[in-house]
Structures are given as structure tokens and as C-alpha cells.
Design a protein around this motif. Sequence first.
Motif, short mmCIF file in Angstrom:
data_model
loop_
_atom_site.label_atom_id
_atom_site.label_comp_id
_atom_site.label_asym_id
_atom_site.label_seq_id
_atom_site.Cartn_x
_atom_site.Cartn_y
_atom_site.Cartn_z
N ARG A 291 -79.92 -20.09 -36.96
CA ARG A 291 -81.04 -20.96 -36.64
C ARG A 291 -81.46 -20.86 -35.17
NH1 ARG A 291 -78.44 -27.00 -37.46
NH2 ARG A 291 -76.80 -26.88 -35.88
N ARG A 292 -80.73 -20.09 -34.37
CA ARG A 292 -81.18 -19.83 -33.01
C ARG A 292 -82.19 -18.70 -33.01
NH1 ARG A 292 -76.76 -20.57 -28.29
NH2 ARG A 292 -75.84 -22.54 -28.98
N PRO A 293 -83.08 -18.63 -32.02
CA PRO A 293 -84.03 -17.52 -31.96
C PRO A 293 -83.31 -16.18 -31.86
CG PRO A 293 -84.68 -19.28 -30.46
CD PRO A 293 -83.30 -19.62 -30.94
N ILE A 294 -83.84 -15.19 -32.57
CA ILE A 294 -83.26 -13.85 -32.52
C ILE A 294 -84.22 -12.86 -31.87
CG2 ILE A 294 -81.77 -14.27 -34.51
CD1 ILE A 294 -83.74 -12.68 -36.22
N SER A 295 -85.28 -13.36 -31.25
CA SER A 295 -86.23 -12.49 -30.55
C SER A 295 -86.96 -13.31 -29.51
CB SER A 295 -87.25 -11.90 -31.53
OG SER A 295 -88.12 -12.92 -32.00
#
Length: 439
Positions: A291-295
Motif C-alpha cells: 500500500r506504499r507508493p512504488i513509483s
Amino acid sequence: MRAWTARMVLAMALVAGIALAPAPPGSGRGGRVPTGFERRGGTAWTTLSQERDLLRDLVSASPGPERAGWGAARVTVTRVGTSARGRALELITVAGISTVPEPVRVLFVCGQHGDEPAGREACLKLVRDLAADRSPAGRRLLERVTVLVLATPNPDGLVAGTRTTAEGVDLNRDHVAVSSPEARAIRQVLREARPHIVHDLHEFDVPTGTYPTPTLYLWPRNLNVAPELRSLAIELTRDRIGTALPAAGWAAGVYGEGTAGRQLGGDADERLLRNAAGLDHAVAVLVEIARRPISALERADPGLLGRRRVAAHLVAARATLRMAAERGDTIVAAVRASRERAMHGGGPVYFDGADNVPAGRTAVGPMPCAYQLTPTGYADARAALAAHGIRVEPDLRVETAQPAGAMAALLLDPRARFAVAEATPLPCAGESPATGDKS
């Protein structure tokens, strides 16, 4: 976790066939009614009232019994319990006209933790899309598969944005004692609907770099789960979900296996749904989405972040439905064989270890033929035994030759980690009470 470029994010959407752009508003009976999440472009989750409106529209658009030959899916909603704060716990069923002796029943449990909402959104979209699908492929799927969905099993946690229920219970650690009303509702569905497949949707939030991939999966590691069910669960996770997610642009890996070979979790805890459902004779799987940003794009655009989390869950859910449709006969036969074998009792019982960790020598032995409860022990265990559908004899003996015999051992045996009452193991005829060895 690796950095994801804009080009890779766009490729994910194209390969997955799922829009990562906001859905345009729309409505209409029997049409593609957008969820609240879609109306807001992924920047806000669907509220409980919006969920009720969506389901009401889908139910009202479903064909009634007088139109049983019509090709559309039929959607029904059944109340199966009430949360600690009095909110409805509902089971959604999507079914077509069966063309097989026993359709595969697939249960999606979509949000045990209230602060992991993307799985719930994926389930609502899945129900809506299945109901609106008029294609031959959609009809064939629902001829072979009955889809069961607990979209919001922890509504109090969802509203509060908390992992736990309103009573502070971690729902995914309550599938043995079944102490919360929410866990009892899930257990009721498992006991009465008897799903062949249970797909548990979660999200993970750990420091970047802990896991090498943004999507994770796992099967039941508890050693008391029937080997053929574990084998099918591994096939579903590794070969189906673990292939579909990378094809859609998201690398996938095994939950619990971190970077540098570190083992972070994913154990055999029988309180976890994937293990408890496996013990209940289902092919059970867990899917976790980062659920954390991956980009950099996701860091700049919360809507893109939310839509990616939901889209990844949808890819995994559809992979589960495809295997259910294609391998239905094998899955149904394996579940039936596991239940029938349990009815005869016998075999070993494990109180620790996992499919990747050997059990301790003193924590494995022959399954006792029964457990003897005292009146006090029965009072302590009665609610949990009833929730699991475990039969208790008039003399307060619990025989293990029944479908939930392994769970009875895990509830009552003095060696069990999460026993709910004291009980005396009763060996089978000809066995030593102390060791269980043949005399």
C-alpha cells in the motif's frame, strides 16, 4: 523495493486490461454502476452507504426465478452477522445457471483489517463486473463457479481506519477461539457454505526494501492441512496468481520471504484464516498488495496509488476464478476426499512446525481418538466448539473422527498453542495413554 518508472506503470495498465485512470461517472439499472471509489478517481474509498446502494442496484437488476434461463448473473445479499458496533455483516453471492454436478464455491474475504481497504474495493468491483458481464466467457464462468464475497467483514475497523475490530480484536488472529462477532460470521459462512476455495485479501505496509516485490502470496503452511489441498493452494498461488500478476506488470513473491533470504513471517499459526480455512478442507490462499507508493508517479498522485492497489487485487482474484473454472473437478474431489478422510480420524496431529519448518519431536504424534472435557472445560470451550461445528457427546467427550477433528485437537490438546480449555486426550484402543504408541 525497486523504483518504478512511468513507462512501467502505463504498461501495467495495458497488460492488465484494467484502467488505472479514473472511471467516468455512469449509472443505470443493469449497467456498469461505478463504485464510490471509482467516482472519486481512487482518491477516496467507497463508503458503507455507497456499498449498500451499489448492492441494492445489483440485486434489483438480477433476474428473478421466473427468468432462470436468462444469461445474466444473479446477485443475492444475505446478512450473516452483526459487528460489535451493530453494523451488518453481509455475504454477497453471484451465481449463474450451473452446468456441472457441483460448482466450485469460491469465497473472497476482502478486508479483515479495517486499514487495508483496497481488497474490499476490488471485491465490490469484481461483484459489479461479474453481474454486468453478458459475454459467453462470463456466462461459462458462472456455470462452473459460484462466487461468495464477504466484502466488508470488519466494518467498524473500516470506518475507524483501524486494523482491529471495535473491540480491539485482530480478526485474522481470531479463527480458532472465534471470540468476536466478526470472526463468528466468517466461521458461519465457512461452516454453512463450505467453500472449496478461500481467497483472503490483505495489504502490507513495511519499510521499502523489506520485500523484493509489491505483490505477495501464500498458501496454508500448517502441517495439519491435507497435502492435496496444500498442493492445490501452491498451484493457485505460484502458478496462477504468481503468473498473472507479473503478466500484468507487478512482480510477485512469497509472503514471509524477505530480501537477502530473511524469513519474516508467513508461519503455520492456525488462527490465521488461510490456515484455519485449510483445516476446514478448503484450498486457501492469501494475497498481499503493497500500500506504499512504488513509483514517483504514485507518490505524486494518491488516486493512481489507490487504483494500482485495487487493480492488482483484481488481477489475483480473477486468476483464482480462472483456476476454479478450469480445475473444478480436481478441486471438488480433493476437498471431498479431505473431509471424508477426517471423518475416519487417525493420522498424525502437529502442534508446531510448518511446511518449511520441521515440527519438534514432542509436538507431533498420533491423533487422539477423543478429548474428555470437564464441565468447567466445556463451559470454556462451548462457544468455540459450536462455532467450528464440532460435535460434543452427552458425556462431554469430543471425538476427533469428524470433519473438524484437527481443529478440535488444536482447541483442546494440552500441547496446543492456542487451546481454549483444558481437556484430557483419550488414546485409541491399544495405544499407550502417555505416548500414543501401540502397546
